[in-house]
Design a protein around this motif. Structure first.
Motif, PDB file in Angstrom:
ATOM      1  N   ILE A  59      -1.815  -0.340  -3.221  1.00  0.00           N
ATOM      2  CA  ILE A  59      -3.194  -0.138  -3.661  1.00  0.00           C
ATOM      3  C   ILE A  59      -4.130  -0.017  -2.462  1.00  0.00           C
ATOM      4  O   ILE A  59      -5.129   0.713  -2.501  1.00  0.00           O
ATOM      5  CB  ILE A  59      -3.631  -1.296  -4.597  1.00  0.00           C
ATOM      6  CG1 ILE A  59      -4.828  -0.875  -5.443  1.00  0.00           C
ATOM      7  CG2 ILE A  59      -3.951  -2.539  -3.810  1.00  0.00           C
ATOM      8  CD1 ILE A  59      -4.514   0.076  -6.533  1.00  0.00           C
TER       9      ILE A  59
ATOM     10  N   ALA B  84      -6.437   3.121  -1.796  1.00  0.00           N
ATOM     11  CA  ALA B  84      -7.886   2.940  -1.639  1.00  0.00           C
ATOM     12  C   ALA B  84      -8.411   3.623  -0.388  1.00  0.00           C
ATOM     13  O   ALA B  84      -9.601   3.962  -0.311  1.00  0.00           O
ATOM     14  CB  ALA B  84      -8.234   1.454  -1.614  1.00  0.00           C
TER      15      ALA B  84
ATOM     16  N   PHE C   2     -10.656   6.702  -0.422  1.00  0.00           N
ATOM     17  CA  PHE C   2     -12.105   6.630  -0.604  1.00  0.00           C
ATOM     18  C   PHE C   2     -12.855   6.589   0.731  1.00  0.00           C
ATOM     19  O   PHE C   2     -14.082   6.681   0.724  1.00  0.00           O
ATOM     20  CB  PHE C   2     -12.479   5.383  -1.412  1.00  0.00           C
ATOM     21  CG  PHE C   2     -12.134   5.459  -2.871  1.00  0.00           C
ATOM     22  CD1 PHE C   2     -13.074   5.876  -3.801  1.00  0.00           C
ATOM     23  CD2 PHE C   2     -10.871   5.116  -3.329  1.00  0.00           C
ATOM     24  CE1 PHE C   2     -12.769   5.944  -5.149  1.00  0.00           C
ATOM     25  CE2 PHE C   2     -10.553   5.177  -4.674  1.00  0.00           C
ATOM     26  CZ  PHE C   2     -11.497   5.599  -5.592  1.00  0.00           C
TER      27      PHE C   2
ATOM     28  N   ALA D 107     -13.201  -3.300  -0.305  1.00  0.00           N
ATOM     29  CA  ALA D 107     -11.854  -2.990  -0.777  1.00  0.00           C
ATOM     30  C   ALA D 107     -10.905  -4.173  -0.588  1.00  0.00           C
ATOM     31  O   ALA D 107     -10.122  -4.508  -1.487  1.00  0.00           O
ATOM     32  CB  ALA D 107     -11.330  -1.755  -0.051  1.00  0.00           C
TER      33      ALA D 107
ATOM     34  N   ILE E 202      -9.253  -6.136  -3.773  1.00  0.00           N
ATOM     35  CA  ILE E 202      -7.799  -6.169  -3.986  1.00  0.00           C
ATOM     36  C   ILE E 202      -7.305  -7.612  -4.070  1.00  0.00           C
ATOM     37  O   ILE E 202      -6.506  -7.968  -4.954  1.00  0.00           O
ATOM     38  CB  ILE E 202      -7.095  -5.419  -2.851  1.00  0.00           C
ATOM     39  CG1 ILE E 202      -7.401  -3.916  -2.952  1.00  0.00           C
ATOM     40  CG2 ILE E 202      -5.588  -5.642  -2.900  1.00  0.00           C
ATOM     41  CD1 ILE E 202      -6.884  -3.114  -1.786  1.00  0.00           C
TER      42      ILE E 202
ATOM     43  N   ALA F 265     -16.274   2.866  -6.562  1.00  0.00           N
ATOM     44  CA  ALA F 265     -15.036   2.525  -5.851  1.00  0.00           C
ATOM     45  C   ALA F 265     -14.640   1.081  -6.126  1.00  0.00           C
ATOM     46  O   ALA F 265     -13.453   0.771  -6.321  1.00  0.00           O
ATOM     47  CB  ALA F 265     -15.214   2.760  -4.359  1.00  0.00           C
TER      48      ALA F 265
ATOM     49  N   ILE G  60     -11.029   0.046  -7.809  1.00  0.00           N
ATOM     50  CA  ILE G  60     -10.071  -0.750  -7.026  1.00  0.00           C
ATOM     51  C   ILE G  60      -9.843  -2.116  -7.657  1.00  0.00           C
ATOM     52  O   ILE G  60      -8.695  -2.586  -7.778  1.00  0.00           O
ATOM     53  CB  ILE G  60     -10.571  -0.874  -5.576  1.00  0.00           C
ATOM     54  CG1 ILE G  60     -10.605   0.503  -4.911  1.00  0.00           C
ATOM     55  CG2 ILE G  60      -9.682  -1.822  -4.778  1.00  0.00           C
ATOM     56  CD1 ILE G  60     -11.239   0.512  -3.540  1.00  0.00           C
TER      57      ILE G  60
ATOM     58  N   SER H 118      -7.999  -1.770 -11.097  1.00  0.00           N
ATOM     59  CA  SER H 118      -6.615  -1.340 -10.876  1.00  0.00           C
ATOM     60  C   SER H 118      -5.776  -2.467 -10.296  1.00  0.00           C
ATOM     61  O   SER H 118      -4.576  -2.582 -10.612  1.00  0.00           O
ATOM     62  CB  SER H 118      -6.599  -0.141  -9.926  1.00  0.00           C
ATOM     63  OG  SER H 118      -7.322   0.941 -10.465  1.00  0.00           O
ATOM     64  N   SER H 119      -6.349  -3.313  -9.461  1.00  0.00           N
ATOM     65  CA  SER H 119      -5.598  -4.432  -8.895  1.00  0.00           C
ATOM     66  C   SER H 119      -5.187  -5.411  -9.983  1.00  0.00           C
ATOM     67  O   SER H 119      -4.035  -5.887 -10.005  1.00  0.00           O
ATOM     68  CB  SER H 119      -6.440  -5.149  -7.829  1.00  0.00           C
ATOM     69  OG  SER H 119      -6.778  -4.270  -6.775  1.00  0.00           O
TER      70      SER H 119
ATOM     71  N   PRO I 274      -1.426   2.634  -8.333  1.00  0.00           N
ATOM     72  CA  PRO I 274      -1.938   3.109  -7.034  1.00  0.00           C
ATOM     73  C   PRO I 274      -2.012   4.636  -6.941  1.00  0.00           C
ATOM     74  O   PRO I 274      -2.913   5.169  -6.279  1.00  0.00           O
ATOM     75  CB  PRO I 274      -0.930   2.541  -6.027  1.00  0.00           C
ATOM     76  CG  PRO I 274      -0.315   1.386  -6.713  1.00  0.00           C
ATOM     77  CD  PRO I 274      -0.258   1.757  -8.153  1.00  0.00           C
TER      78      PRO I 274
ATOM     79  N   VAL J 120      -5.240   5.650  -8.513  1.00  0.00           N
ATOM     80  CA  VAL J 120      -6.351   5.320  -7.612  1.00  0.00           C
ATOM     81  C   VAL J 120      -6.442   6.355  -6.494  1.00  0.00           C
ATOM     82  O   VAL J 120      -7.536   6.809  -6.122  1.00  0.00           O
ATOM     83  CB  VAL J 120      -6.181   3.907  -7.037  1.00  0.00           C
ATOM     84  CG1 VAL J 120      -7.241   3.611  -5.977  1.00  0.00           C
ATOM     85  CG2 VAL J 120      -6.254   2.876  -8.154  1.00  0.00           C
TER      86      VAL J 120
ATOM     87  N   GLY K 294      -9.613   8.885  -5.757  1.00  0.00           N
ATOM     88  CA  GLY K 294     -10.268   8.958  -4.453  1.00  0.00           C
ATOM     89  C   GLY K 294     -10.357  10.372  -3.929  1.00  0.00           C
ATOM     90  O   GLY K 294     -11.377  10.774  -3.361  1.00  0.00           O
TER      91      GLY K 294
END
Length: 772
Positions: A24, A28, A31, A44, A48, A131, A135, A138-139, A159, A162, A166
């Motif tokens: 991830i 990320a 971005f 970020a 995460i 963003a 992130i 999704s984590s 991931p 994601v 991005g």
């Protein structure tokens, strides 16, 4: 969800979490081109780690989905403001009510704002929120799937999603995309390889008996399986990196990728507003010419204040932008941070304060190459309404400026080139829209002015010199010679063909810009003010001006003033006296006496042929009649084949005269496909152009397929010369196919119905073709 079997071992959780965080985090990084600031890195990392912690706690204590969702929303609100809206916090940590509002609104609307702003945005306003939301969510979701689902390996898709988001939200330039894609592929493949080995080991342990012998065998099988899995992963990774890297280097796309900001509706379209150049004469009217428009503090002597850069000419007006808003001059975005510029050798960094007095309009006065702008007074509304076009160095305030508005700009001010250096210039590589409806008189005049010059720079200098020596300036005022306003093709033609060349900055700038393009220099017209002064400067209406900028290989865009110096205009010379025609004689000409003999036979009378018919002529007429009957029979027999040929000719005619160049190139490829079918080739069902080309074989069909794909799917529009070249290539390929066949095979190909199998007869009479 339930925890996966044997999943809650510390080593398993640690390794899965490590793999997921690495994946991830790599995703990320896509971005980064959007933000380009340390605030994004901090956001970020914390997002995460916080998401992973929630997923681990949910798996450890077997939280249900509602409880996990509530905890996620609570943490999102608590850490969202300090991380994603740092400007709305106290002491950098305590959220404010305004911060919560920006966080919630940014979650729903921030993506559109992100697509209509110049990049990078840093931590500007609440643009970190999209963003952060992607992130963080999704984590939580991804690691929860990895720890609790029976199909844990599916978590690798998170991931990947994601990473794609991005790229779609990012800029058009895809510089880090290949490297990041390879890095993500390595992490994901390593994760899947470890998951496979782990499941294999667990299966062996469940099947084995708890004896010493079997324990040793199990341990050996685990070691062998683990070593084999590791070696396979290393080999696959090496091949993937080598092949992927080589493909990225050798097959680098020739154009920018398509991203969401290409499809989003732009918040400002300059074509919705009239061309500012058309309002030049307004500033010379009584009551406006002496009125204060602006005051500028810190303006260097000789510096110009620019309003708009115009690069599109259609024979009526010079305007900003084209129907394709993605064009360089027509795309305006918000400017969240400073533009980092290298100071040109002729430039100087300045801070200039501008106060709006009598000026009104959307075009914001600026100077030179803008770096930053800081509004005073009602700065919130002005900042949100401010949009900037970097290629044209043009700024606008949607809604318009009015009396009392003030701002300061940090800029790089570049002086004009000295006239003695014009002849040393060479054209640059900038792309400007093609001018249309340019009067022929402009080309004729330019040819006479630059005939003796050799280089483009010398032609440019010669053209500007002739404008300066032959032109006179008049704004059409009460005490000035008549000078019609406007800069359409008819006005430019009048300027160049009148006995006296009389105009103002509007006409001379347009004429010089069009002539510079004919010489080879990309050019544009700049509209603004050219005041005289230094320090605190009062700009009045009569300071309005227009000049040109040409793109050069040496120094990029440079400013040139093509307006002749002000001087007395001589009186118009009388035209050449007309020749006096001789008066016509009042005596009418004598009538021509016609021969009207009574015994003369009229020309249209029918006379009987007293002589008998010639026998040879009779035989010839009989033979012609027989041959006509035979020809009619043959025509009836051959009519199906003639209809086939006529249908193919009509089909080719429609394709060659389609409505657009893309349709004509697509039609050329369809013509080639029909030849392939008629000569007996068997392409796969629903074959792509490349597959059809591979069926034929050779390089030339593949090249033709690539050209056709580019014409149909690329945003650029092919010109007529490219269309002609494609049709010539199709004819050459057809001749090559026929050369390898016998005469009878060529006849069979011409008469073949295979290519007409899916072609509607009604389509033969259509006026235009559509892309399939």
């Amino acid at each position: 969800m339930t925890i996966r079997p044997r999943a809650w071992a510390a080593s398993f959780v640690a390794r899965v979490t490590a793999f997921f965080c690495a994946a991830i985090g790599t995703a990320a990084a896509a971005f980064w081109p959007i933000y380009g600031d340390a605030s994004f890195v901090l956001m970020a990392v914390v997002a995460i780690l916080a998401g992973a912690a929630l997923a681990i706690l949910g798996a450890r204590f077997r939280w249900s989905s509602p409880i996990l969702l509530a905890a996620t929303l609570l943490v999102y609100l608590l850490i969202g403001v300090p991380l994603a809206v740092p400007s709305q916090t106290r002491f950098g940590l305590v959220p404010t009510l305004e911060g919560f509002k920006d966080l919630i609104l940014g979650t729903a609307l921030g993506w559109k704002q992100l697509l209509t702003i110049a990049l990078p945005v840093g931590s500007y306003q609440a643009l970190l929120v999209p963003a952060f939301a992607v992130i963080f969510a999704s984590s939580v979701v991804g690691l929860t799937i990895a720890l609790r689902s029976k199909r844990g390996p599916l978590a690798v898709l998170v991931p990947v999603v994601v990473f794609v988001i991005g790229l779609l939200l990012g800029p058009r330039e895809a510089a880090p995309a290949v490297v990041l894609a390879l890095a993500l592929f390595v992490v994901v493949l390593s994760w899947l390889s470890w998951e496979r080995w782990y499941r294999r080991r667990e299966s062996i342990r469940e099947l084995s008996q708890p004896t010493a012998a079997t324990s040793d065998a199990t341990a050996g099988a685990e070691r062998i399986g683990g070593l084999r899995t590791a070696l396979s992963a290393v080999v696959i990774l090496g091949l993937a990196i080598g092949v992927g890297g080589a493909a990225a280097v050798t097959a680098d796309p020739a154009r920018e990728r398509t991203v969401l900001r290409d499809a989003i509706e732009q918040p400002f379209d300059p074509r919705d507003y009239p061309s500012p150049l058309s309002s030049l004469r307004k500033y010379h009217q009584a009551g406006v010419a002496d009125s204060t428009m602006l005051t500028a503090t810190g303006l260097p002597a000789g510096a110009r204040i620019r309003l708009a850069a115009l690069d599109t000419y259609d024979g009526v007006v010079f305007s900003v932008g084209t129907p394709q808003l993605a064009s360089a001059s027509g795309s305006f975005t918000r400017l969240p941070t400073a533009i980092q510029r290298d100071v040109p050798a002729r430039g100087a960094e300045k801070t200039i304060e501008i106060d709006v007095v009598g000026y009104e309009g959307i075009w914001m006065p600026s100077v030179g190459l803008l770096s930053t702008v800081n509004f005073t007074g009602d700065s919130g509304n002005l900042r949100d309404s401010f949009f900037y076009n970097a290629p044209g160095n043009t700024a606008v305030v949607v809604g318009g400026l009015e009396r009392g508005d003030a701002y300061s700009v940090d800029t790089v001010v570049i002086g004009d080139l000295a006239p003695e250096t014009w002849s040393q210039l060479t054209p640059g590589t900038a792309v400007v829209p093609t001018a249309t409806s340019v009067p022929d008189e402009l080309t004729v005049a330019l040819d006479g002015w630059v005939r003796e010059a050799e280089t483009p720079g010398e032609r440019l200098a010669a053209m500007l010199s002739r404008l300066a020596t032959e032109g006179y300036v008049s704004h059409g005022g009460p005490e000035e010679p008549f000078s019609r306003s406007g800069h359409g093709a008819d006005r430019i033609e009048e300027l160049l063909t009148a006995p006296r060349m009389i105009g103002d900055e509007e006409q001379y700038a347009v004429t010089a810009a069009l002539m510079a393009r004919a010489i080879g220099f990309p050019s544009r017209v700049v509209f603004g003010f050219a005041p005289d002064g230094d320090g605190v400067t009062r700009i009045v209406g009569s300071d309005v001006s227009a000049w040109i900028e040409v793109d050069t290989a040496q120094q990029g865009w440079v400013s040139i003033d093509p307006t002749p110096p002000a001087r007395e205009i001589p009186d118009e010379q009388p035209e050449d006296p007309a020749q006096v025609a001789r008066p016509q004689s009042p005596v009418p000409p004598p009538l021509v006496e016609q021969n009207t003999r009574p015994d003369q036979i009229p020309l249209d009378s029918e006379q009987e042929d007293e002589a008998g018919q010639d026998p040879l002529m009779a035989i010839l007429l009989a033979a012609v009649a027989v041959l006509g009957v035979i020809a009619l029979i043959v025509l009836i027999v051959l009519s199906p084949f003639l209809l086939i040929g006529a249908a193919k000719m009509r089909r080719r005619y429609l394709r060659q005269r389609a409505a657009s160049s893309a349709l004509r190139i697509s039609g050329a490829w369809q013509e080639f496909e029909d030849m392939v079918l008629d000569y007996g080739y068997e392409p796969p069902a629903s074959a792509t152009r490349s597959e059809v080309a591979e069926t034929v074989g050779g390089i030339q069909p593949l090249v033709l397929a690539s050209v056709a794909d580019r014409a149909v799917f690329a945003p650029e529009t092919a010109d007529d010369d490219e269309v002609r070249q494609v049709w010539l290539a199709v004819d050459e390929l057809g001749a090559g196919l026929a050369h390898t066949r016998t005469r009878w095979q060529r006849v069979k190909a011409v008469m073949s119905l295979r290519s007409l199998g899916g072609y509607r007869v009604k389509g033969l009479f259509a006026r235009e073709r559509r892309l399939p």
